[in-house]
Scaffold this motif. Sequence first.
Motif, PDB file in Angstrom:
ATOM      1  N   ILE A  62       0.824  -1.082   0.006  1.00 61.15           N
ATOM      2  CA  ILE A  62      -0.024   0.077   0.022  1.00 61.15           C
ATOM      3  C   ILE A  62       0.876   1.348   0.146  1.00 61.15           C
ATOM      4  N   ALA A  63       1.853   1.371   0.796  1.00 59.91           N
ATOM      5  CA  ALA A  63       2.876   2.544   0.859  1.00 59.91           C
ATOM      6  C   ALA A  63       3.415   2.690  -0.453  1.00 59.91           C
ATOM      7  N   HIS A  64       3.837   1.827  -1.141  1.00 62.96           N
ATOM      8  CA  HIS A  64       4.580   1.548  -2.336  1.00 62.96           C
ATOM      9  C   HIS A  64       3.688   2.093  -3.384  1.00 62.96           C
ATOM     10  N   GLU A  65       2.535   1.677  -3.422  1.00 63.61           N
ATOM     11  CA  GLU A  65       1.333   1.989  -4.445  1.00 63.61           C
ATOM     12  C   GLU A  65       1.041   3.669  -4.239  1.00 63.61           C
ATOM     13  N   ARG A  66       1.006   3.947  -2.929  1.00 64.97           N
ATOM     14  CA  ARG A  66       0.569   5.318  -2.726  1.00 64.97           C
ATOM     15  C   ARG A  66       1.581   6.326  -3.448  1.00 64.97           C
ATOM     16  N   GLU A  67       2.953   5.829  -3.218  1.00 71.23           N
ATOM     17  CA  GLU A  67       3.929   6.567  -4.033  1.00 71.23           C
ATOM     18  C   GLU A  67       3.633   6.609  -5.415  1.00 71.23           C
ATOM     19  N   LEU A  68       3.436   5.684  -5.990  1.00 73.52           N
ATOM     20  CA  LEU A  68       2.947   5.642  -7.446  1.00 73.52           C
ATOM     21  C   LEU A  68       1.890   6.408  -7.704  1.00 73.52           C
ATOM     22  N   ALA A  69       0.743   6.107  -7.181  1.00 74.93           N
ATOM     23  CA  ALA A  69      -0.386   7.045  -7.406  1.00 74.93           C
ATOM     24  C   ALA A  69      -0.297   8.666  -7.284  1.00 74.93           C
ATOM     25  N   SER A  70       0.420   8.833  -6.405  1.00 71.42           N
ATOM     26  CA  SER A  70       0.531  10.302  -6.199  1.00 71.42           C
ATOM     27  C   SER A  70       1.386  10.992  -7.253  1.00 71.42           C
ATOM     28  N   ALA A  71       2.070  10.005  -8.117  1.00 75.07           N
ATOM     29  CA  ALA A  71       2.619  10.729  -9.016  1.00 75.07           C
ATOM     30  C   ALA A  71       1.921  10.365 -10.706  1.00 75.07           C
ATOM     31  N   SER A  72       1.082   9.838 -10.458  1.00 74.07           N
ATOM     32  CA  SER A  72       0.244   9.404 -11.729  1.00 74.07           C
ATOM     33  C   SER A  72       0.191  10.561 -12.821  1.00 74.07           C
ATOM     34  N   ILE A  73       0.335   9.811 -13.995  1.00 71.48           N
ATOM     35  CA  ILE A  73       0.298  10.856 -15.373  1.00 71.48           C
ATOM     36  C   ILE A  73      -0.774  10.043 -16.227  1.00 71.48           C
ATOM     37  N   ALA A  74      -1.717  10.808 -16.932  1.00 73.48           N
ATOM     38  CA  ALA A  74      -2.560  10.402 -17.715  1.00 73.48           C
ATOM     39  C   ALA A  74      -2.063   9.877 -19.011  1.00 73.48           C
ATOM     40  N   ALA A  75      -2.377   8.764 -19.341  1.00 73.47           N
ATOM     41  CA  ALA A  75      -2.027   8.093 -20.782  1.00 73.47           C
ATOM     42  C   ALA A  75      -2.575   8.836 -21.983  1.00 73.47           C
ATOM     43  N   PRO A  76      -1.727   8.827 -22.923  1.00 72.85           N
ATOM     44  CA  PRO A  76      -2.406   9.675 -24.141  1.00 72.85           C
ATOM     45  C   PRO A  76      -3.660   9.259 -24.404  1.00 72.85           C
ATOM     46  N   GLY A  77      -4.690  10.130 -24.642  1.00 71.01           N
ATOM     47  CA  GLY A  77      -5.922  10.302 -25.107  1.00 71.01           C
ATOM     48  C   GLY A  77      -6.787   9.726 -23.959  1.00 71.01           C
ATOM     49  N   ALA A  78      -6.452   9.320 -22.701  1.00 68.77           N
ATOM     50  CA  ALA A  78      -7.158   8.986 -21.694  1.00 68.77           C
ATOM     51  C   ALA A  78      -8.364   9.983 -21.201  1.00 68.77           C
ATOM     52  N   ASP A 189      -3.550   3.042 -27.907  1.00 73.27           N
ATOM     53  CA  ASP A 189      -3.738   3.771 -26.696  1.00 73.27           C
ATOM     54  C   ASP A 189      -5.162   4.349 -26.742  1.00 73.27           C
ATOM     55  N   CYS A 190      -5.472   5.060 -25.704  1.00 74.20           N
ATOM     56  CA  CYS A 190      -7.026   5.611 -25.747  1.00 74.20           C
ATOM     57  C   CYS A 190      -7.286   6.652 -26.808  1.00 74.20           C
ATOM     58  N   ARG A 191      -6.470   7.230 -27.489  1.00 73.43           N
ATOM     59  CA  ARG A 191      -6.495   7.880 -28.589  1.00 73.43           C
ATOM     60  C   ARG A 191      -7.239   7.021 -29.826  1.00 73.43           C
ATOM     61  N   GLY A 192      -6.664   5.722 -29.986  1.00 73.16           N
ATOM     62  CA  GLY A 192      -7.165   4.709 -30.872  1.00 73.16           C
ATOM     63  C   GLY A 192      -8.913   4.489 -30.644  1.00 73.16           C
ATOM     64  N   ALA A 195     -10.903   7.373 -31.574  1.00 65.52           N
ATOM     65  CA  ALA A 195     -11.112   7.481 -32.861  1.00 65.52           C
ATOM     66  C   ALA A 195     -12.157   6.581 -33.462  1.00 65.52           C
ATOM     67  N   ALA A 196     -12.237   5.121 -32.907  1.00 71.38           N
ATOM     68  CA  ALA A 196     -13.067   4.014 -33.131  1.00 71.38           C
ATOM     69  C   ALA A 196     -14.329   4.294 -32.818  1.00 71.38           C
ATOM     70  N   LEU A 197     -14.751   5.262 -32.029  1.00 72.08           N
ATOM     71  CA  LEU A 197     -16.090   5.494 -31.427  1.00 72.08           C
ATOM     72  C   LEU A 197     -16.790   5.987 -32.760  1.00 72.08           C
TER      73      LEU A 197
END
Length: 199
Positions: A62-78, A189-192, A195-197
């Motif tokens: 949980i401690a490790h995942e909290r560090e990662l979560a607090s530095a999250s970056i959105a994926a392209p197109g998300a 990625d989410c951009r694709g 586009a498919a929508l």
Amino acid sequence: MGSRALGERRHWVFDLDGTLTLAVHDFALIRRELAIPAGQDILGHLAALPAADAAAKRAWLIAHERELASASIAAPGAVDLLRTLHARGCALGILTRNDHALAQLTLAEIGLDDLFPADAIVGRDEAAPKPHPAGLLLHAARWAVPPAELVMVGDHGYDLEAGRSAGAMTVFVGADNAWPELSDHAHPDCRGVLAALAG
């Protein structure tokens, strides 16, 4: 599984890490730190441990995942994809092997927390983790629709297997789809997906 086109679907469930965010988890490091043999499922291994051992290792995780979560970056197109689906009136859900509170933190970091009330997030403590379909079935029940109405979007075989087991449409996002037999659609990625929508 229903045959309607992707753009006609109105109930969407997304994996979080590596799908809506840039992938940052180093699973080999996590296994080393927690003394989990290579190739073993991390959550499955922890679930099989004696309570005291499991509690200590879960606390580290949980401690490790909290560090990662607090530095999250959105994926392209998300962000664009989720905002577009929301504007269309689609139901949106998260199905993650992460902790519920950390999923909320991640969504806040990438600016999407306003789209996901607490009951739209199913984490590892709300349902059996993917690849089990329980989390998808929970979303379907909450939305009062058949599981075949759902779209499951993810970057890993666990996401696709859960979707296939539930009877949902499956969408892989990523550079290299190692699970074509489980994917109804695949995009880099989410951009694709966005586009498919229109297709």
